[in-house]
Design a protein around this motif. Sequence first.
Motif, mmCIF file in Angstrom:
data_model
loop_
_atom_site.group_PDB
_atom_site.id
_atom_site.type_symbol
_atom_site.label_atom_id
_atom_site.label_comp_id
_atom_site.label_asym_id
_atom_site.label_seq_id
_atom_site.Cartn_x
_atom_site.Cartn_y
_atom_site.Cartn_z
ATOM 1 N N ASP A 213 -23.940 -5.481 5.624
ATOM 2 C CA ASP A 213 -24.939 -4.380 5.481
ATOM 3 C C ASP A 213 -24.554 -3.350 4.666
ATOM 4 N N VAL A 214 -24.305 -3.396 3.330
ATOM 5 C CA VAL A 214 -23.833 -2.310 2.750
ATOM 6 C C VAL A 214 -24.955 -2.037 1.417
ATOM 7 N N TRP A 215 -24.966 -0.651 1.073
ATOM 8 C CA TRP A 215 -25.686 -0.141 -0.142
ATOM 9 C C TRP A 215 -24.836 0.472 -1.015
ATOM 10 N N GLY A 216 -25.179 0.735 -2.367
ATOM 11 C CA GLY A 216 -24.479 1.484 -3.200
ATOM 12 C C GLY A 216 -23.383 1.144 -3.633
ATOM 13 N N VAL A 217 -22.393 1.869 -3.960
ATOM 14 C CA VAL A 217 -21.208 1.843 -4.779
ATOM 15 C C VAL A 217 -20.292 1.031 -3.738
ATOM 16 N N LEU A 218 -19.841 -0.233 -4.594
ATOM 17 C CA LEU A 218 -18.547 -1.240 -3.928
ATOM 18 C C LEU A 218 -17.415 -1.169 -4.623
ATOM 19 N N SER A 219 -16.496 -0.983 -3.879
ATOM 20 C CA SER A 219 -15.068 -0.867 -4.442
ATOM 21 C C SER A 219 -14.026 -1.642 -3.731
ATOM 22 N N GLY A 220 -13.094 -2.177 -4.289
ATOM 23 C CA GLY A 220 -12.326 -3.108 -3.588
ATOM 24 C C GLY A 220 -11.027 -3.307 -4.560
ATOM 25 N N ALA A 221 -9.859 -3.532 -3.934
ATOM 26 C CA ALA A 221 -8.494 -3.430 -4.503
ATOM 27 C C ALA A 221 -7.738 -4.611 -4.023
ATOM 28 N N PHE A 222 -6.788 -5.187 -5.095
ATOM 29 C CA PHE A 222 -5.968 -6.174 -4.519
ATOM 30 C C PHE A 222 -4.754 -6.202 -5.345
ATOM 31 N N SER A 223 -3.678 -6.852 -4.862
ATOM 32 C CA SER A 223 -2.337 -6.712 -5.559
ATOM 33 C C SER A 223 -1.982 -8.385 -5.757
ATOM 34 N N LEU A 224 -0.970 -8.384 -6.325
ATOM 35 C CA LEU A 224 -0.368 -10.051 -6.672
ATOM 36 C C LEU A 224 1.034 -10.016 -5.978
ATOM 37 N N MET A 225 1.378 -11.294 -5.202
ATOM 38 C CA MET A 225 2.729 -11.452 -4.682
ATOM 39 C C MET A 225 3.115 -12.467 -5.827
ATOM 40 N N VAL A 226 4.168 -12.325 -6.618
ATOM 41 C CA VAL A 226 4.549 -13.492 -7.790
ATOM 42 C C VAL A 226 6.109 -13.703 -7.440
ATOM 43 N N ASN A 227 6.229 -14.700 -7.216
ATOM 44 C CA ASN A 227 7.732 -15.365 -6.606
ATOM 45 C C ASN A 227 8.132 -14.431 -5.281
ATOM 46 N N ASP A 228 7.412 -14.207 -4.386
ATOM 47 C CA ASP A 228 7.676 -13.741 -3.260
ATOM 48 C C ASP A 228 8.315 -12.166 -3.424
ATOM 49 N N GLU A 229 7.681 -11.460 -4.706
ATOM 50 C CA GLU A 229 8.034 -10.181 -5.007
ATOM 51 C C GLU A 229 6.468 -9.365 -5.165
#
Length: 360
Positions: A213-229
């Motif tokens: 139940d959301v309206w308007g601006v959506l924002s999300g962030a993510f990162s990556l773990m590469v070879n356990d770092e």
Amino acid sequence: MKSWKIGLILLGCLWTGMLPAQNSVLEFPQQVWNFGTIREADGAVSHEFEFENKGKSPVVIEKVTVTCGCTTPQYSREPVRPGGRGTIRIAYNPEGRPGAFRKDITIQSSGGGRNVISITGEVTPRPQEVGELYPVRAGALRLATRTVNLGYVPRGSIKAKTIEYYNDTERPLNMTVVYPKTKPYLDVALSATRIEPKQKGVLTVTYDLRDCDVWGVLSGAFSLMVNDELADTEFSATGIATDDFSSLTAAELERAPKAAFSSQYYHFGNQKAAGELRRDFTLTNDGKEPLVFRDMKLGQRMSTTLDPEREIAPGESVTFSVMLNTKGAPAGKLMDHIVLIVNDPSRPMREIRLAANIAE
């Protein structure tokens, strides 16, 4: 032969006969030169246009005008005697300009003379390097971009976009998605959690609004773990949650609410950082159904008298004030905004911006 190629040939023929009338004693036997297909990787190409002075007095080329910095003329300013000949060399640089091109060159000569010659052709783009295709690094992994904008995301639906990635190393890479802050509608999936050297993969960013139940601006962030770092590159995904207008018929769209603002931007000019600046706006519903506000987000320095709980009837106008708080603002340009989400299918998101130049 494909129809588009036939069209290019016909268009080239038409171009030859469509050059502006030549008003000069200089005669160019060849007014159009087609370079054909050239490769961007091979660099600049050139052609010499020959001309003859058909007049009874010497003529000087005074100016050669091109329409693009990619086209460079070379010519002599020495007088050309009657019956004499000369040349103008035209070079074309295809760097960063893939596809078909046509460039007109205007030649002005003494006595008010004017000639127009043209170059045409088609540029085959050069193969891009790995660093150009995948400019973003996340640890040892390369990616095409670090931002994804999913645009309008209808409530009750799913929308996704992808980011391509590439292992430019000589060893396999193992990857995991990490969310600094969980968002219920955001999901990021890897086509493979292990990628071999010199192989590609696809990262799919999905916004799922079926149960949110959301309206308007959506924002999300993510990162990556590469070879356990954990890579220090953060990726962002944005979108705008709106009504789902996809099932509306043509008649329903015709009757739909239509938000018409008197203005959506105002600049107060030079101001002191002393308090609140106020500006009035008028909103009219030009549609045939009630206009409803689904969401309102105020910038940190913004306030308004507009009531987001109020419906605006068809044909009704509402005048409201928007305030920009300048207190404590640093010197320079100050701007803030209000984001409105409405049930207008033509433009469900609207933005009202106020700006001022804050004196030191």
